[in-house]
Enzyme design. Structure first.
Site, PDB file in Angstrom:
ATOM      1  N   LYS A 154      -8.498 -50.344   4.475  1.00 27.11           N
ATOM      2  CA  LYS A 154      -9.730 -50.779   5.396  1.00 27.11           C
ATOM      3  C   LYS A 154      -9.571 -52.304   5.192  1.00 27.11           C
ATOM      4  O   LYS A 154      -9.951 -52.624   4.334  1.00 27.11           O
ATOM      5  CB  LYS A 154     -10.885 -50.084   4.656  1.00 27.11           C
ATOM      6  CG  LYS A 154     -12.272 -50.224   5.430  1.00 27.11           C
ATOM      7  CD  LYS A 154     -13.322 -49.817   4.716  1.00 27.11           C
ATOM      8  CE  LYS A 154     -14.789 -50.551   4.969  1.00 27.11           C
ATOM      9  NZ  LYS A 154     -15.737 -49.854   3.799  1.00 27.11           N
ATOM     10  N   LYS A 159     -27.539 -48.381   9.679  1.00 24.40           N
ATOM     11  CA  LYS A 159     -27.844 -47.257   9.049  1.00 24.40           C
ATOM     12  C   LYS A 159     -28.817 -47.027   8.114  1.00 24.40           C
ATOM     13  O   LYS A 159     -28.636 -48.302   7.181  1.00 24.40           O
ATOM     14  CB  LYS A 159     -26.589 -46.540   8.601  1.00 24.40           C
ATOM     15  CG  LYS A 159     -25.637 -46.163   9.639  1.00 24.40           C
ATOM     16  CD  LYS A 159     -25.008 -44.797   9.309  1.00 24.40           C
ATOM     17  CE  LYS A 159     -23.939 -44.403  10.326  1.00 24.40           C
ATOM     18  NZ  LYS A 159     -22.718 -44.346  10.283  1.00 24.40           N
ATOM     19  N   ASP A 204     -23.461 -55.384  -3.410  1.00 20.92           N
ATOM     20  CA  ASP A 204     -22.646 -54.819  -2.566  1.00 20.92           C
ATOM     21  C   ASP A 204     -23.524 -55.292  -1.099  1.00 20.92           C
ATOM     22  O   ASP A 204     -24.372 -54.499  -0.650  1.00 20.92           O
ATOM     23  CB  ASP A 204     -22.634 -53.517  -2.669  1.00 20.92           C
ATOM     24  CG  ASP A 204     -21.450 -52.871  -1.678  1.00 20.92           C
ATOM     25  OD1 ASP A 204     -21.113 -53.400  -0.792  1.00 20.92           O
ATOM     26  OD2 ASP A 204     -21.094 -51.533  -1.980  1.00 20.92           O
ATOM     27  N   GLU A 262     -13.171 -51.671  17.031  1.00 14.37           N
ATOM     28  CA  GLU A 262     -12.808 -51.640  15.930  1.00 14.37           C
ATOM     29  C   GLU A 262     -11.975 -50.211  15.791  1.00 14.37           C
ATOM     30  O   GLU A 262     -12.069 -49.310  16.338  1.00 14.37           O
ATOM     31  CB  GLU A 262     -13.943 -51.717  14.802  1.00 14.37           C
ATOM     32  CG  GLU A 262     -14.828 -50.721  14.927  1.00 14.37           C
ATOM     33  CD  GLU A 262     -15.486 -50.633  13.388  1.00 14.37           C
ATOM     34  OE1 GLU A 262     -14.838 -50.360  12.482  1.00 14.37           O
ATOM     35  OE2 GLU A 262     -16.882 -50.426  13.580  1.00 14.37           O
ATOM     36  N   SER A 313     -22.129 -56.293   2.886  1.00 18.39           N
ATOM     37  CA  SER A 313     -20.788 -56.403   3.627  1.00 18.39           C
ATOM     38  C   SER A 313     -20.328 -57.570   4.097  1.00 18.39           C
ATOM     39  O   SER A 313     -21.295 -58.693   4.571  1.00 18.39           O
ATOM     40  CB  SER A 313     -21.108 -55.413   4.810  1.00 18.39           C
ATOM     41  OG  SER A 313     -19.919 -55.356   5.729  1.00 18.39           O
TER      42      SER A 313
HETATM   43  N1  PSU Z   1     -21.155 -48.295   9.674  1.00 20.21           N
HETATM   44  C1  PSU Z   1     -21.223 -47.194  10.334  1.00 20.21           C
HETATM   45  N2  PSU Z   1     -19.984 -46.714  10.883  1.00 20.21           N
HETATM   46  C2  PSU Z   1     -18.533 -47.180  10.230  1.00 20.21           C
HETATM   47  C3  PSU Z   1     -18.808 -48.617   9.436  1.00 20.21           C
HETATM   48  C4  PSU Z   1     -20.017 -48.862   9.166  1.00 20.21           C
HETATM   49  O1  PSU Z   1     -22.229 -46.919  10.690  1.00 20.21           O
HETATM   50  O2  PSU Z   1     -17.604 -46.822  10.705  1.00 20.21           O
HETATM   51  C5  PSU Z   1     -17.670 -49.193   8.937  1.00 20.21           C
HETATM   52  C6  PSU Z   1     -17.253 -50.695   9.982  1.00 20.21           C
HETATM   53  O3  PSU Z   1     -15.906 -50.748  10.126  1.00 20.21           O
HETATM   54  C7  PSU Z   1     -18.061 -51.572   9.251  1.00 20.21           C
HETATM   55  C8  PSU Z   1     -17.532 -51.272   7.799  1.00 20.21           C
HETATM   56  O4  PSU Z   1     -17.543 -52.989   9.656  1.00 20.21           O
HETATM   57  O5  PSU Z   1     -17.764 -49.716   7.919  1.00 20.21           O
HETATM   58  C9  PSU Z   1     -18.277 -51.882   6.734  1.00 20.21           C
HETATM   59  O6  PSU Z   1     -17.787 -51.527   5.500  1.00 20.21           O
HETATM   60  P1  PSU Z   1     -18.391 -52.270   3.994  1.00 20.21           P
HETATM   61  O7  PSU Z   1     -19.810 -51.961   4.026  1.00 20.21           O
HETATM   62  O8  PSU Z   1     -17.287 -51.837   3.110  1.00 20.21           O
HETATM   63  O9  PSU Z   1     -18.367 -53.672   4.434  1.00 20.21           O
HETATM   64 MN    MN Z   2     -19.218 -53.297   0.453  1.00 18.80          MN
END
Ligand code: PSU
Ligand code: MN
Length: 303
Positions: free
Chosen positions: A85, A158, A137, A24, A139
């Site tokens: 993003k 995480k 929220d 990615e 993902s």
């Molecule tokens: N978690 C990490 N490092 C990252 C991301 C998540 O430890 O770089 C990035 C990845 O690209 C993941 C995105 O797909 O953040 C998720 O963002 P959101 O929570 O906004 O969906």
């Molecule tokens: Mn989100």
């Protein structure tokens, strides 16, 4: 027709049928600071080559979908500011409007599937944020895993997330969560956690077989492979938990919402650990790239 450009290396790999591992680009633009981000991106690509596979870093630049970046493109992306993003919701809009964006786990899976790539290595996936019962929220990475047939290798989720709720959503969505080589679901910077992994496998060949079996059964979706950070690189949860608590408090005070939450927290944790979080992050991404390569080679041998 989607304007798509394959790197020279990926083009050759597709012609000769070599194993390819997707990577990615959000981790480069929003996950790590410059210049470490481009150094890490290069190291990770090197790790995949050394393991006998071919790396394909994915991004959208000026409305074109890139499957594999040339080195100058990688450098340019790592230095650009204000890159979007991209997730499932906004990737098509970015391409249609000639925009530039880095792909998250969800968007990278979509692009990988379009390019016939079955394995993808990253650091951590997005998940259910703490307080999701109020913010909603969650993902889009989790729903993507339930519908796009790519095996994603990550180091768990995480502790900035609600990891228990993340595992619940993955179960509801029918996503196999397979930890490599141990029973506990790993906590990104730390190998262990108090959560048991839903599934465990100790062999990349087995992981490849499970991917192919899922496809043969006609089940949509991929697999999440949780690969614990190497012991010598881990940071204990006693060190990380107070740091995460501070970062979450700061995000709240600063009123950070939506897509900005994850990048803000990663940057804040980097500052609070004086870069130690980044060193661990680099080690675990490289470790994931090596495992993903083994799985990709196995898939090819079995498929
Ligand atoms: N978690 C990490 N490092 C990252 C991301 C998540 O430890 O770089 C990035 C990845 O690209 C993941 C995105 O797909 O953040 C998720 O963002 P959101 O929570 O906004 O969906
Ligand atoms: Mn989100």
């Amino acid at each position: 027709m989607i304007p798509t450009v394959y790197s020279a290396e990926v083009t050759a790999a597709r012609e000769s049928g070599k194993a390819i591992v997707a990577l990615e680009s959000t981790i480069i633009t929003h996950g790590m600071p410059y210049p470490q981000n481009v150094e890490v991106a290069r190291q990770v690509e090197g790790d995949i080559r050394e393991a006998g596979a071919v790396p394909a870093t994915i991004a959208v630049m000026d409305g074109t979908l890139y499957i594999g970046l040339e080195d100058d493109q990688l450098t340019a992306l790592a230095q650009s500011k204000n890159v979007a993003k991209l997730s499932r919701a906004d990737m098509a809009v970015c391409i249609a409007t000639g925009g530039t964006g880095a792909t998250t786990v969800a968007a990278t899976m979509i692009a990988a599937q379009m390019a016939g790539i079955h394995v993808f290595a990253t650091g951590g996936i997005g998940g259910v944020h703490k307080g999701a019962e109020d913010s909603f929220d969650i993902s889009a990475d989790l729903m993507e895993l339930s519908q796009t047939a790519v095996t994603v290798v990550a180091a768990g989720a995480k502790a900035i997330l609600d990891v228990a709720k993340t595992l619940e959503v993955l179960e509801t969505q029918g996503v196999p969560v397979i930890t490599y080589g141990q029973d506990a679901f790993p906590a990104f910077w730390s190998r262990g956690s108090t959560l048991k992994s839903p599934l465990r496998m100790d062999d990349p060949a087995q992981i490849a077989r499970a991917h192919l079996t899922r496809a043969a059964m006609g089940l949509p979706g991929g697999q999440l492979i949780a690969n614990p950070i190497p012991e010598e690189d881990e940071i204990s949860s006693e060190v990380m938990l107070p740091v995460i608590a501070t970062a979450l408090g700061d995000a709240d005070k600063a009123g950070i919402l939506g897509k900005s939450v994850t990048p803000y927290l990663l940057q804040r944790i980097f500052e609070l650990t004086e870069g130690r979080s980044l060193t661990a992050n680099i080690a675990l991404v490289r470790n994931n790239a090596r495992l993903a390569s083994k799985i990709a080679l196995e898939l090819q041998a079995q498929g």
